[in-house]
Design a protein around this motif. Structure first.
Motif, PDB file in Angstrom:
ATOM      1  N   UNK A   1     -39.545 -16.597   5.947  1.00 21.97           N
ATOM      2  CA  UNK A   1     -39.364 -15.713   7.087  1.00 21.97           C
ATOM      3  C   UNK A   1     -38.990 -16.479   8.352  1.00 21.97           C
ATOM      4  N   UNK A   2     -39.226 -17.786   8.357  1.00 18.60           N
ATOM      5  CA  UNK A   2     -38.879 -18.603   9.521  1.00 18.60           C
ATOM      6  C   UNK A   2     -37.597 -19.410   9.305  1.00 18.60           C
ATOM      7  N   UNK A   3     -37.131 -19.477   8.081  1.00 25.74           N
ATOM      8  CA  UNK A   3     -35.974 -20.298   7.736  1.00 25.74           C
ATOM      9  C   UNK A   3     -34.692 -19.734   8.343  1.00 25.74           C
ATOM     10  N   UNK A   4     -33.802 -20.600   8.717  1.00 26.53           N
ATOM     11  CA  UNK A   4     -32.507 -20.205   9.256  1.00 26.53           C
ATOM     12  C   UNK A   4     -31.794 -19.336   8.215  1.00 26.53           C
ATOM     13  N   UNK A   5     -31.391 -18.107   8.579  1.00 22.61           N
ATOM     14  CA  UNK A   5     -30.732 -17.219   7.596  1.00 22.61           C
ATOM     15  C   UNK A   5     -29.443 -17.798   7.031  1.00 22.61           C
ATOM     16  N   UNK A   6     -28.826 -18.769   7.745  1.00 23.47           N
ATOM     17  CA  UNK A   6     -27.603 -19.393   7.240  1.00 23.47           C
ATOM     18  C   UNK A   6     -27.848 -20.203   5.970  1.00 23.47           C
ATOM     19  N   UNK A   7     -29.113 -20.674   5.801  1.00 20.77           N
ATOM     20  CA  UNK A   7     -29.453 -21.402   4.577  1.00 20.77           C
ATOM     21  C   UNK A   7     -29.248 -20.510   3.358  1.00 20.77           C
ATOM     22  N   UNK A   8     -29.786 -19.297   3.437  1.00 18.57           N
ATOM     23  CA  UNK A   8     -29.666 -18.372   2.323  1.00 18.57           C
ATOM     24  C   UNK A   8     -28.221 -18.007   2.033  1.00 18.57           C
ATOM     25  N   UNK A   9     -27.433 -17.793   3.093  1.00 20.88           N
ATOM     26  CA  UNK A   9     -26.023 -17.449   2.919  1.00 20.88           C
ATOM     27  C   UNK A   9     -25.255 -18.592   2.280  1.00 20.88           C
ATOM     28  N   UNK A  10     -25.541 -19.811   2.743  1.00 22.69           N
ATOM     29  CA  UNK A  10     -24.872 -20.983   2.190  1.00 22.69           C
ATOM     30  C   UNK A  10     -25.247 -21.189   0.736  1.00 22.69           C
ATOM     31  N   UNK A  11     -26.518 -21.045   0.424  1.00 20.85           N
ATOM     32  CA  UNK A  11     -26.980 -21.224  -0.950  1.00 20.85           C
ATOM     33  C   UNK A  11     -26.320 -20.202  -1.884  1.00 20.85           C
ATOM     34  N   UNK A  12     -26.258 -18.937  -1.440  1.00 19.31           N
ATOM     35  CA  UNK A  12     -25.638 -17.888  -2.251  1.00 19.31           C
ATOM     36  C   UNK A  12     -24.157 -18.181  -2.491  1.00 19.31           C
ATOM     37  N   UNK A  13     -23.466 -18.699  -1.460  1.00 21.32           N
ATOM     38  CA  UNK A  13     -22.047 -19.018  -1.603  1.00 21.32           C
ATOM     39  C   UNK A  13     -21.833 -20.131  -2.613  1.00 21.32           C
ATOM     40  N   UNK A  14     -22.695 -21.138  -2.577  1.00 18.18           N
ATOM     41  CA  UNK A  14     -22.582 -22.256  -3.525  1.00 18.18           C
ATOM     42  C   UNK A  14     -22.762 -21.760  -4.955  1.00 18.18           C
TER      43      UNK A  14
END
Length: 333
Positions: free
Chosen positions: A43-56
């Protein structure tokens, strides 16, 4: 400044300076990640991490080999290669010392698939059509060996008669057969010389041609010097021709040198005069006693123009342009 704007600026810079064939591998999306928040709770993690991970993950699933099952023994073969002292082996030796050690009774088809799997992973370089099949196990060794073959300052002692050949390599970018043979002998790789030449030609480290005596020599593009003062005039001849590759696109890597080499071969059938030196971005050719063709490489176009020593001897503009353009298009298609 705004990190997203910086990322967009970087994308534009890449689009302007890289060949089109590389751009298809650049993702359309941009991801600006705050590394200071790495490892925090979801809940505190930068939302861009999740987007980047999904793209990979999405891109990985699009790759043909991702979902293809492979024998676990292949990974053992890969690890075996890492610790092997020899920089290269034949295909037969690879079968006995690597493949059959982990995959007894391996069939030819499976062996080929294993080799291409290892090559795709960047672990080996496989040359299937060379004698018994050449397999380079150490890619750093391969790069270092190529550098030593084309060096103008060898570490070994060489015969004085070779000095002029080294000078020619340094000044004109031409590697003689004598230097190639000498380097392979010194490096103890005579048995795979032809295979190395094939690899170097494949990746445009060498371009094979013949000198005026009919002997094989090799043009080394990375040794060609850049011509700083490119003549911008057209010598009073026909209007220059420009070979372009689309709006905003650059000249494909290696095309200019190959075009120049083939043009030189064509000109040699029309004029026996010794031709001027080649440069990494410019070349001139005598086509007869009066006329000279100049080829100049700019970032986004190749320019051809015609000059003459005698204004009264100008050929018809349309005829000249048609002949040269037809030849150039034939070479590029």
């Amino acid at each position: 400044g705004d990190p997203m704007r910086k990322m967009q600026s970087l994308r534009l810079s890449i689009a302007r300076h890289f060949p089109e064939r590389f751009l298809k591998y650049i993702a359309k999306e941009s991801f600006v990640v705050d590394n200071t928040r790495a490892g925090e709770t979801s809940d505190q993690e930068d939302p861009q991490f999740g987007s980047l991970w999904k793209k990979i993950i999405d891109l990985a699933n699009e790759m043909l080999h991702t979902n293809k099952k492979i024998p676990v023994q292949w990974l053992s073969v890969e690890q075996e290669i890492i610790s092997h002292p020899a920089p290269y082996v034949s295909k037969t030796k690879f079968r006995h010392e690597f493949a059959e050690k982990w995959c007894p009774m391996i069939e030819d088809k499976d062996l080929e698939e294993l080799l291409y799997f290892l090559q795709f992973h960047g672990r080996i370089f496989y040359l299937p059509n060379y004698q018994d099949g050449l397999i380079v196990l150490d890619l750093k060794w391969l790069i270092g060996t190529i550098q030593e073959i084309v060096t103008t300052r060898p570490e070994w002692t060489y015969q004085l008669e070779h000095q002029s050949h080294y000078d020619n390599l340094e000044n004109s970018g031409l590697l003689s057969g004598k230097l190639l043979d000498s380097a392979c002998g010194r490096l103890n790789i005579d048995e795979i010389k032809d295979g190395l030449v094939f690899i170097m030609k494949k990746f445009s480290f060498l371009i094979e041609l013949k000198n005026i005596y009919g002997n094989l020599i090799y043009l080394v593009p990375c040794k060609l010097k850049k011509f700083k003062e490119i003549d911008q005039n057209t010598g009073g001849g026909p209007a220059p021709l420009y070979l372009r590759f689309g709006e905003g696109k650059h000249v494909p890597s290696g095309l200019f040198v190959r075009l120049v080499v083939h043009f030189g071969e064509w000109v040699s059938t029309k004029c026996s005069a010794e031709q001027p030196d080649l440069y990494s971005n410019a070349a001139s050719f005598f086509v007869d006693e009066k006329h000279t063709v100049h080829i100049v490489c700019h970032s986004s176009a190749i320019k051809l123009y015609f000059s003459t020593e005698d204004a009264s001897g100008l050929v018809d503009t349309n005829s000249f342009s048609e002949t040269i353009l037809r030849w150039v298009l034939y070479q590029c298609v």
